[in-house]
Design a protein around this motif. Sequence first.
Motif, PDB file in Angstrom:
ATOM      1  N   MET A 151       0.850  -1.190   0.000  1.00  0.00           N
ATOM      2  CA  MET A 151       0.000   0.000   0.000  1.00  0.00           C
ATOM      3  C   MET A 151       0.888   1.244   0.000  1.00  0.00           C
ATOM      4  N   GLN A 152       0.880   1.974  -1.101  1.00  0.00           N
ATOM      5  CA  GLN A 152       1.698   3.171  -1.230  1.00  0.00           C
ATOM      6  C   GLN A 152       0.821   4.372  -1.586  1.00  0.00           C
ATOM      7  N   VAL A 153       1.373   5.583  -1.400  1.00  0.00           N
ATOM      8  CA  VAL A 153       0.601   6.815  -1.572  1.00  0.00           C
ATOM      9  C   VAL A 153       1.254   7.713  -2.614  1.00  0.00           C
ATOM     10  N   VAL A 154       0.427   8.306  -3.483  1.00  0.00           N
ATOM     11  CA  VAL A 154       0.857   9.394  -4.365  1.00  0.00           C
ATOM     12  C   VAL A 154       0.169  10.654  -3.850  1.00  0.00           C
ATOM     13  N   PHE A 155       0.974  11.650  -3.438  1.00  0.00           N
ATOM     14  CA  PHE A 155       0.427  12.829  -2.784  1.00  0.00           C
ATOM     15  C   PHE A 155       0.036  13.913  -3.784  1.00  0.00           C
ATOM     16  N   GLN A 156      -0.699  14.905  -3.270  1.00  0.00           N
ATOM     17  CA  GLN A 156      -1.245  15.961  -4.125  1.00  0.00           C
ATOM     18  C   GLN A 156      -0.163  16.892  -4.660  1.00  0.00           C
ATOM     19  N   ASP A 157       0.698  17.369  -3.791  1.00  0.00           N
ATOM     20  CA  ASP A 157       1.708  18.355  -4.188  1.00  0.00           C
ATOM     21  C   ASP A 157       2.973  17.630  -4.638  1.00  0.00           C
ATOM     22  N   PRO A 158       3.301  17.649  -5.914  1.00  0.00           N
ATOM     23  CA  PRO A 158       4.445  16.877  -6.407  1.00  0.00           C
ATOM     24  C   PRO A 158       5.798  17.484  -6.048  1.00  0.00           C
ATOM     25  N   TYR A 159       5.791  18.635  -5.391  1.00  0.00           N
ATOM     26  CA  TYR A 159       7.061  19.209  -4.949  1.00  0.00           C
ATOM     27  C   TYR A 159       7.253  19.030  -3.451  1.00  0.00           C
ATOM     28  N   ALA A 160       6.219  19.314  -2.665  1.00  0.00           N
ATOM     29  CA  ALA A 160       6.328  19.202  -1.212  1.00  0.00           C
ATOM     30  C   ALA A 160       6.551  17.761  -0.763  1.00  0.00           C
ATOM     31  N   SER A 161       6.122  16.786  -1.574  1.00  0.00           N
ATOM     32  CA  SER A 161       6.254  15.385  -1.182  1.00  0.00           C
ATOM     33  C   SER A 161       7.604  14.783  -1.562  1.00  0.00           C
ATOM     34  N   LEU A 162       8.480  15.577  -2.214  1.00  0.00           N
ATOM     35  CA  LEU A 162       9.802  15.087  -2.605  1.00  0.00           C
ATOM     36  C   LEU A 162      10.876  15.818  -1.792  1.00  0.00           C
ATOM     37  N   ASN A 163      11.867  15.082  -1.320  1.00  0.00           N
ATOM     38  CA  ASN A 163      12.950  15.670  -0.536  1.00  0.00           C
ATOM     39  C   ASN A 163      13.857  16.485  -1.462  1.00  0.00           C
ATOM     40  N   PRO A 164      13.954  17.810  -1.265  1.00  0.00           N
ATOM     41  CA  PRO A 164      14.747  18.636  -2.191  1.00  0.00           C
ATOM     42  C   PRO A 164      16.246  18.380  -2.115  1.00  0.00           C
ATOM     43  N   HIS A 180      13.890  20.282  -7.932  1.00  0.00           N
ATOM     44  CA  HIS A 180      13.643  21.641  -8.428  1.00  0.00           C
ATOM     45  C   HIS A 180      14.008  21.802  -9.902  1.00  0.00           C
ATOM     46  N   GLU A 181      14.696  20.814 -10.468  1.00  0.00           N
ATOM     47  CA  GLU A 181      15.086  20.885 -11.871  1.00  0.00           C
ATOM     48  C   GLU A 181      14.010  20.340 -12.810  1.00  0.00           C
ATOM     49  N   PHE A 182      12.877  19.895 -12.239  1.00  0.00           N
ATOM     50  CA  PHE A 182      11.809  19.298 -13.037  1.00  0.00           C
ATOM     51  C   PHE A 182      10.552  20.163 -12.988  1.00  0.00           C
ATOM     52  N   SER A 183       9.693  19.991 -13.985  1.00  0.00           N
ATOM     53  CA  SER A 183       8.387  20.655 -13.999  1.00  0.00           C
ATOM     54  C   SER A 183       7.430  19.926 -13.056  1.00  0.00           C
ATOM     55  N   GLY A 184       6.243  20.518 -12.831  1.00  0.00           N
ATOM     56  CA  GLY A 184       5.267  19.898 -11.942  1.00  0.00           C
ATOM     57  C   GLY A 184       4.851  18.518 -12.400  1.00  0.00           C
ATOM     58  N   GLY A 185       4.593  18.363 -13.699  1.00  0.00           N
ATOM     59  CA  GLY A 185       4.194  17.061 -14.219  1.00  0.00           C
ATOM     60  C   GLY A 185       5.300  16.029 -14.084  1.00  0.00           C
ATOM     61  N   GLN A 186       6.547  16.445 -14.314  1.00  0.00           N
ATOM     62  CA  GLN A 186       7.674  15.527 -14.161  1.00  0.00           C
ATOM     63  C   GLN A 186       7.867  15.129 -12.703  1.00  0.00           C
ATOM     64  N   ARG A 187       7.677  16.078 -11.793  1.00  0.00           N
ATOM     65  CA  ARG A 187       7.809  15.749 -10.367  1.00  0.00           C
ATOM     66  C   ARG A 187       6.741  14.748  -9.936  1.00  0.00           C
ATOM     67  N   GLN A 188       5.527  14.885 -10.493  1.00  0.00           N
ATOM     68  CA  GLN A 188       4.499  13.920 -10.144  1.00  0.00           C
ATOM     69  C   GLN A 188       4.845  12.543 -10.684  1.00  0.00           C
ATOM     70  N   ARG A 189       5.488  12.470 -11.837  1.00  0.00           N
ATOM     71  CA  ARG A 189       5.946  11.192 -12.376  1.00  0.00           C
ATOM     72  C   ARG A 189       6.985  10.560 -11.446  1.00  0.00           C
ATOM     73  N   ILE A 190       7.839  11.387 -10.845  1.00  0.00           N
ATOM     74  CA  ILE A 190       8.808  10.875  -9.873  1.00  0.00           C
ATOM     75  C   ILE A 190       8.077  10.282  -8.668  1.00  0.00           C
ATOM     76  N   GLY A 191       7.045  10.994  -8.190  1.00  0.00           N
ATOM     77  CA  GLY A 191       6.257  10.491  -7.066  1.00  0.00           C
ATOM     78  C   GLY A 191       5.569   9.177  -7.381  1.00  0.00           C
ATOM     79  N   ILE A 192       5.078   9.034  -8.604  1.00  0.00           N
ATOM     80  CA  ILE A 192       4.431   7.781  -9.019  1.00  0.00           C
ATOM     81  C   ILE A 192       5.460   6.652  -9.080  1.00  0.00           C
ATOM     82  N   ALA A 193       6.640   6.949  -9.628  1.00  0.00           N
ATOM     83  CA  ALA A 193       7.692   5.934  -9.697  1.00  0.00           C
ATOM     84  C   ALA A 193       8.091   5.475  -8.302  1.00  0.00           C
ATOM     85  N   ARG A 194       8.209   6.404  -7.370  1.00  0.00           N
ATOM     86  CA  ARG A 194       8.550   6.041  -5.986  1.00  0.00           C
ATOM     87  C   ARG A 194       7.483   5.132  -5.380  1.00  0.00           C
TER      88      ARG A 194
END
Length: 334
Positions: free
Chosen positions: A97-110, A161-175
């Motif tokens: 059971m994993q979670v994809v969060f709403q904010d694709p920037y706040a949910s990733l460690n900068p 920070h080097e990615f767009s919002g859509g790309q960051r959400q793709r990172i969250g999905i991959a995680r």
Amino acid sequence: MNDNNLLEVRGLKMHFPTHQGFLWNRKKGFIYAVDGVDFSIRKGETLGLVGESGCGKSTTLRAIAQLYKPTAGEVVLKGQELTKASKQDLLAARKNMQVVFQDPYASLNPRMTTGSIIAEPLRIFKQRGLLDISDKEMDARAEQLMERVGLSRFFKNRYPHEFSGGQRQRIGIARALALKPELVLCDEPVSALDVSIQAQILNLFKDLQEEFGLTYLFIAHDLSVIQYISDRVAVMYLGVIVETAKSSELYKSPMHPYTQALLSAAPIPDPKIERKRQRIILTGDVPSPDKARTGCYFYDRCSKRMDKCRDNLPRLKDSGPDHQVACFLYHEPD
């Protein structure tokens, strides 16, 4: 538990205490954010949870994931009751059971690179002795997932920070997919994205579901998003589920007055139909969530209310094939 159900939620409640006084040391009451939610999700399906902002959707998701400790109720994943599980058992259950969060920037460690972010769940489970995997295999898994969600593996050393919002959400999905879960909890994962990017991410979710046999709980307040992604839909109002049905059935024949009002407010991309439609305007304000209720939660704003709705709480009951509604227009009080 039904063998076809991957997740069952029974009587879930999430009440947050409120305090007053100079040092906030005196309990004043409770915020009844989620007040008795029941639903199930079958293996391989997408259940859409929809409702206006503040109705308790995200709180429900976080209580299911045990990010909040539920006040009451049961969360059963693959036959395991999570609210009473030990920390070690709960960690093991989170592999499924994993979670994809709403904010694709706040949910990733900068401070972490993309490759490290995606491989982090693998690393945690390895450290806890729950996964046997080498560092080389973790790196390879991260690269495979990056390419599967539409990112080049050569970006693995870049930072969020080097990615767009859509790309960051793709990172969250991959995680979220790193541990090969069966259930993915999606907390409004496209609401912060441009409309054109939303379509790409929704199609990615569908492709991944077909490829990996995933099951989704998908939260959104956009009715068109829920209609597109969901097999079944649950409508939430003020911390309770008021109607559940197959997506096609709900949008064709909504039964609960609140569902009817929601759908009447959703625009239709056909000017002729749009001009002829009759909007349902809700009167009154949303009741305060800090008051416990004995009657129907929608009573104060419902144009079809009856005397029995004031003091009796309607329960979800069958009102057709795979269609449940909590309304006394369709059944009598218990």
